[in-house]
Design a protein around this motif. Structure first.
Motif, mmCIF file in Angstrom:
data_model
loop_
_atom_site.group_PDB
_atom_site.id
_atom_site.type_symbol
_atom_site.label_atom_id
_atom_site.label_comp_id
_atom_site.label_asym_id
_atom_site.label_seq_id
_atom_site.Cartn_x
_atom_site.Cartn_y
_atom_site.Cartn_z
ATOM 1 N N GLY A 105 84.671 80.591 1.285
ATOM 2 C CA GLY A 105 83.291 80.927 1.599
ATOM 3 C C GLY A 105 82.304 79.805 1.347
ATOM 4 O O GLY A 105 81.242 79.755 1.944
ATOM 5 N N LEU A 106 82.653 78.885 0.451
ATOM 6 C CA LEU A 106 81.685 77.903 0.005
ATOM 7 C C LEU A 106 82.296 76.518 -0.027
ATOM 8 O O LEU A 106 83.492 76.357 -0.180
ATOM 9 N N LEU A 107 81.435 75.526 0.096
ATOM 10 C CA LEU A 107 81.850 74.154 -0.206
ATOM 11 C C LEU A 107 81.263 73.874 -1.574
ATOM 12 O O LEU A 107 80.080 73.577 -1.719
ATOM 13 N N LEU A 108 82.082 74.047 -2.593
ATOM 14 C CA LEU A 108 81.580 74.127 -3.962
ATOM 15 C C LEU A 108 80.806 72.897 -4.407
ATOM 16 O O LEU A 108 79.897 72.985 -5.223
ATOM 17 N N ALA A 121 68.597 85.130 -4.977
ATOM 18 C CA ALA A 121 69.635 84.327 -5.623
ATOM 19 C C ALA A 121 68.984 83.454 -6.698
ATOM 20 O O ALA A 121 67.898 82.925 -6.493
ATOM 21 N N LYS A 122 69.650 83.361 -7.830
ATOM 22 C CA LYS A 122 69.099 82.568 -8.924
ATOM 23 C C LYS A 122 69.817 81.232 -9.007
ATOM 24 O O LYS A 122 71.032 81.179 -9.148
ATOM 25 N N TYR A 123 69.051 80.155 -8.892
ATOM 26 C CA TYR A 123 69.634 78.830 -9.011
ATOM 27 C C TYR A 123 68.560 77.884 -9.514
ATOM 28 O O TYR A 123 67.370 78.226 -9.505
ATOM 29 N N LEU A 142 76.574 77.743 -9.988
ATOM 30 C CA LEU A 142 76.019 79.097 -10.011
ATOM 31 C C LEU A 142 77.043 80.101 -10.515
ATOM 32 O O LEU A 142 78.244 79.843 -10.495
ATOM 33 N N SER A 143 76.549 81.271 -10.956
ATOM 34 C CA SER A 143 77.449 82.342 -11.361
ATOM 35 C C SER A 143 78.073 82.956 -10.118
ATOM 36 O O SER A 143 77.589 82.762 -8.999
ATOM 37 N N GLY A 144 79.159 83.717 -10.323
ATOM 38 C CA GLY A 144 79.878 84.308 -9.199
ATOM 39 C C GLY A 144 78.977 85.143 -8.311
ATOM 40 O O GLY A 144 79.030 85.068 -7.082
ATOM 41 N N GLY A 145 78.113 85.947 -8.932
ATOM 42 C CA GLY A 145 77.234 86.812 -8.164
ATOM 43 C C GLY A 145 76.279 86.017 -7.292
ATOM 44 O O GLY A 145 76.055 86.338 -6.121
ATOM 45 N N ASN A 146 75.739 84.967 -7.859
ATOM 46 C CA ASN A 146 74.792 84.155 -7.095
ATOM 47 C C ASN A 146 75.491 83.354 -6.013
ATOM 48 O O ASN A 146 74.932 83.130 -4.942
ATOM 49 N N GLN A 147 76.711 82.924 -6.291
ATOM 50 C CA GLN A 147 77.488 82.261 -5.241
ATOM 51 C C GLN A 147 77.667 83.202 -4.059
ATOM 52 O O GLN A 147 77.511 82.812 -2.905
#
Lengths: 339, 502
Positions: free
Chosen positions: B344-347, B387-389, B399-404
């Motif tokens: 899902g993401l490019l970390l 989203a919190k960042y 970021l935390s899992g939820g925010n990711q």
């Protein structure tokens, strides 16, 4: 290699055995075809002297292939074996020419190899450096050390004890001592990998590193063992190199690492770890050596030689993939659980 | 029982991963001869707790005691030596080794000269499998075993350790009911011999059938421990969720509109066969089923990440070509994949880059991406999802899992999808964010988006879905409207009512 019980369901161990046996058979077949074809062109290819030369040439490759296999099984690779061999060969020969007794000089060679291997293992395990990069680095470092120690000088055969050289070129019943040593090492390493817990751990590490951690397998110790073994065998290879050729300079074993990796891959050791045997790797080494020796006899231009070896590697990998796919399909059996 | 010294006790254990506090004051006591259930939502910290027991993680604070003595489980072999065996949710086998070697790796029976005695090893393995009542050949390679068989190997391995403490992290997820019964018989026998069992499961019927006590965890902390008979399942769920279910699953009446997704006879490389269903605008349809039942494969084949072998997929009446995600995206389909870290993401890229990734074409001017446009777009969507960042330029990995997960959602919502496919949308994220994600999905459906959700979490399926499609072994086993969707009904379809012998 285990002899499979023939009457089993196709999902049983026979599949695995078949893969392994198929692999060894394929190599033997390729060897036989190549030897047969070459001999039909020039019968001297099967003469005692020619076979002896072949075994001499194969001895060091087989030795190093054994060490390389243990490393590759753990998903690693040791590109520094050529440099390690060169360093051990030069230091051994140099010590002998300086009057150090032969057994002590041989020990020096082995210890140099051990130290090089331990350094690789430490960089890979403690430094968490990918093996390819770590051993590429030490390839240059070890070679640099040889150049630094040797400078432009070299040890000549006339500087070495006669007995040592005699051993390096001697044979027992027509088989070179060097090859007998390689064969003995092969047998011991094969036994270690097949029948000892720490040997099986190497397969486990390469097969699934996360699961190995969960199972409490001491990854650090096992990796150190594998790299130390590879280094020590390269050191032994250096000693044998010195005994065989007598003349040793700083370029001994230059570029050898790729031949060893090629032998291991052609021999059916999975480059991603977890499967393969030293016997296969040794057959691979033998096959590549025979190709080396046969092509001039068949008057194939030398520049074809590398292309043929390359094609063989690709063919070996394609074959592995094919066999693995077929085996997987056979093993999945009745689709009781999908996915 | 409370008089005795517990075999294992965890006291006020804390563990953080970066900014995420996985455990804050978790505690647990296990006594000899008890089966103890540990329940909690995904992300409540159960897995972290288990990994601490297994010696994989070391707690930041708090103590681990064995027989009342503090111990340091610094690595898995220390935990094994202390008598703790763990069956993990995801089997982790060595594919290249034989089944028997997988069971006994590191402790294979040895014969003369320390050589491994393969015959003895295979005998021991066969004996173990007989005790578990399963038919597995000990000398076949572990490669190619079904998930259920892999899990059985893991179970046999843990049992063969003769551990004093047996930890089971959802061991039954992939098993048939017959295999589960068999496993429970063995576990009961172990318990009678004095083994302490820690059992993690989302299935309350199993928890009730096996356990004497139950501990509830929420948000990384211990909530309660009670004898099994003294607490109702409803009460347990209330404690797990920590709020009323209605707040957790804010779902009003759906008013389904036109058919957005129409799947007919879908088949994909041995993973799913003959799957047909529809999703209408404004409704949430859940795909439920056991691990490996083929749910993810269905949505991947619909989106085109995996090619399909047969069947047709129509979005708003237009055929989608097989194996072409770009066409699916153009048609208004968005897929939020199961594994956000891998798929899902490019970390390593920034929040902004990730959020605008699929919109690059639209945002570019003359082929160049302008920072301002990217920033505007990213800020808008991440803001809407709260989203919190730190900064838009921070790498997503921080970021935390939820925010990711919110970033992944932001990325796809920015495309204005007509059909949103979410695969395990709330796996591994905290309860508060989970509720937000649920509300978001609900709002989207209310706005007329068709939502297709794959979820392993039954509560989520029951709470969110207007219709539930249950899959088993690659096929649709049945469909349940919201009114009929109960935990039992879903599980019955997912496992097959009469579990056939294998």
């Amino acid at each position: 290699m285990t002899i499979p019980a023939p009457t089993r369901t196709p999902t049983g161990s026979t599949v695995l055995d078949l893969v392994l046996r198929f692999r060894a058979l394929g190599l033997l077949l390729a060897l036989a075809v190549l030897v047969g074809a070459t001999a039909s062109v020039n019968a001297r290819f099967l003469s005692g002297q020619s076979v002896r030369d072949l075994l001499f040439a194969a001895a060091v490759t087989v030795l190093l292939a054994c060490g390389m296999t243990t490393v590759v099984l753990t998903r690693g690779i040791d590109l520094s074996v050529g440099s390690t061999l060169g360093l051990a060969a030069y230091l051994t020969a140099d010590a002998m020419s300086g009057g150090v007794p032969v057994p002590l000089a041989v020990l020096i060679g082995l210890l140099v190899g051990l130290a090089c291997g331990a350094a690789n293992g430490a960089i890979v395990h403690f430094g968490k450096v990918p093996p390819l990069v770590a051993t590429l680095g030490t390839l240059y470092v070890f070679r640099g050390i040889v150049y630094f120690t040797a400078g432009g000088s070299r040890v000549n055969a006339s500087d070495l004890p006669g007995g040592f050289l005699d051993f390096g070129n001697g044979t027992l019943l027509g088989v070179p001592y060097l090859f007998l040593i390689a064969a003995a090492v092969l047998a011991v390493v094969a036994l270690f990998l097949r029948d000892y817990r720490s040997g099986r751990d190497l397969y486990a590490l390469g097969s699934n590193p996360e699961a190995a951690a969960l199972a409490g397998i001491p990854a650090g110790r096992r990796l150190m063992t594998a790299y130390a073994l590879s280094g020590t065998l390269a050191g032994l290879g250096g000693v044998l190199y010195a005994a065989r050729f007598g003349t040793v300079d700083a370029s001994a074993g230059y570029g050898m690492e790729l031949d060893i990796v090629a032998a291991v891959v052609v021999g059916g050791v999975a480059i991603f770890g977890g499967s393969g045997t030293v016997l296969g790797a040794a057959l691979g080494a033998l096959l590549l050596t025979v190709i080396d020796n046969a092509l001039p006899v068949l008057s194939i231009p030398p520049f074809w030689q590398q292309a043929i070896v390359g094609a063989l590697i690709l063919a070996a990998i394609a074959l592995d993939r094919l066999v693995a796919l077929r085996a997987a399909r056979a093993l999945r059996k009745k689709g009781s659980h999908v996915g | 029982m409370s008089e005795a010294v517990p075999v294992v006790a965890l006291r006020d254990v804390e563990k953080s991963f970066g900014a995420v506090r996985a455990l804050r004051g978790a505690g647990l006591e296990l006594h000899a001869g008890e089966a103890h259930a540990l329940v909690g939502e995904n992300g409540a910290g159960k897995s972290t707790l288990i990994k601490i027991l297994a010696g994989l993680y070391r707690p930041d604070a708090g103590a681990i005691e064995i027989d009342g003595e503090p111990v340091d489980l610094h690595d898995p072999s220390a935990a094994i030596a202390a008598g703790i065996a763990v069956i993990y949710q995801e089997p982790a086998l060595f594919g290249d080794l034989t089944v028997a070697e997988n069971l006994f790796i590191g402790r294979q029976p040895r014969g003369r000269l320390g050589r491994i005695d393969r015959a003895a090893m295979d005998r021991d393995a066969t004996a173990l499998f007989e005790r578990l009542g399963v038919l597995l050949e000990p000398d076949r390679p572990a490669k190619g075993l079904s998930i259920a068989d892999q899990q059985l190997v893991e179970i046999a391995k843990a049992i063969s350790l003769d551990a004093r403490v047996l930890v089971m992290d959802e061991p039954t997820a992939a098993l048939t009911s017959r295999e589960v019964e068999r496993l429970f018989d063995v576990v009961r026998a172990l318990r009678a011999k004095g083994t302490a069992i820690l059992f993690i499961s989302h299935r309350f019927d199993e928890v009730e059938a096996l356990c004497q006590r139950v501990t509830v965890m929420r948000d990384g902390a211990h909530v309660s421990t009670d004898p099994m008979g003294e607490v109702t399942v409803d009460e347990l769920i209330r404690r797990m969720v920590g709020r009323e279910l209605a707040a957790m699953f804010p779902r009003g009446e759906a008013a389904p509109g036109e058919v957005v997704l129409d799947v007919e006879g879908l088949a994909s490389a041995e993973r799913c066969r003959d799957v047909s269903f529809q999703v209408r605008a404004g409704e949430i349809v859940a795909l439920a089923g056991l691990v490996g039942a083929g749910r993810s494969e269905v949505v991947q084949a619909v989106f085109g990440v995996a090619p399909r072998e047969a069947g047709r997929v129509r979005v708003l009446g237009r055929d989608l070509p097989s194996g072409n995600p770009r066409a699916a995206m153009r048609a208004g389909v968005a897929l939020v994949p199961e594994d956000r870290r891998q798929q899902g993401l490019l970390l390593d890229l920034s929040v902004m880059r990730n959020a605008t990734l699929v919109r690059r074409g639209r945002l570019a001017r003359f082929g160049f991406l302008t920072g301002a446009a990217e920033q505007r777009e990213a800020a808008e969507w991440t803001g809407r999802l709260q989203a919190k960042y730190g900064r838009l330029t921070d790498p997503v990995a921080t970021l935390s899992g939820g925010n990711q997960q919110k970033i992944v959602l932001a990325k796809w919502l920015a495309t204005g999808p007509r059909l949103l496919i979410v695969d395990e949308p709330t796996r591994g994220i905290d309860v508060a964010t989970k509720a937000e994600v649920h509300r978001l999905l609900s709002d989207l459906a209310a706005d007329g988006v068709a939502v297709l959700m794959v979820s392993s979490e039954l509560l989520e399926v029951l709470g969110m879905a207007d219709r539930t499609l249950v899959m088993r072994e690659g096929r649709l086993a049945g469909e349940l409207p919201r009114a009929d969707a109960t935990e039992e009904a879903v599980m019955r379809l997912a496992t097959g009512q009469t579990a056939e012998a294998r």
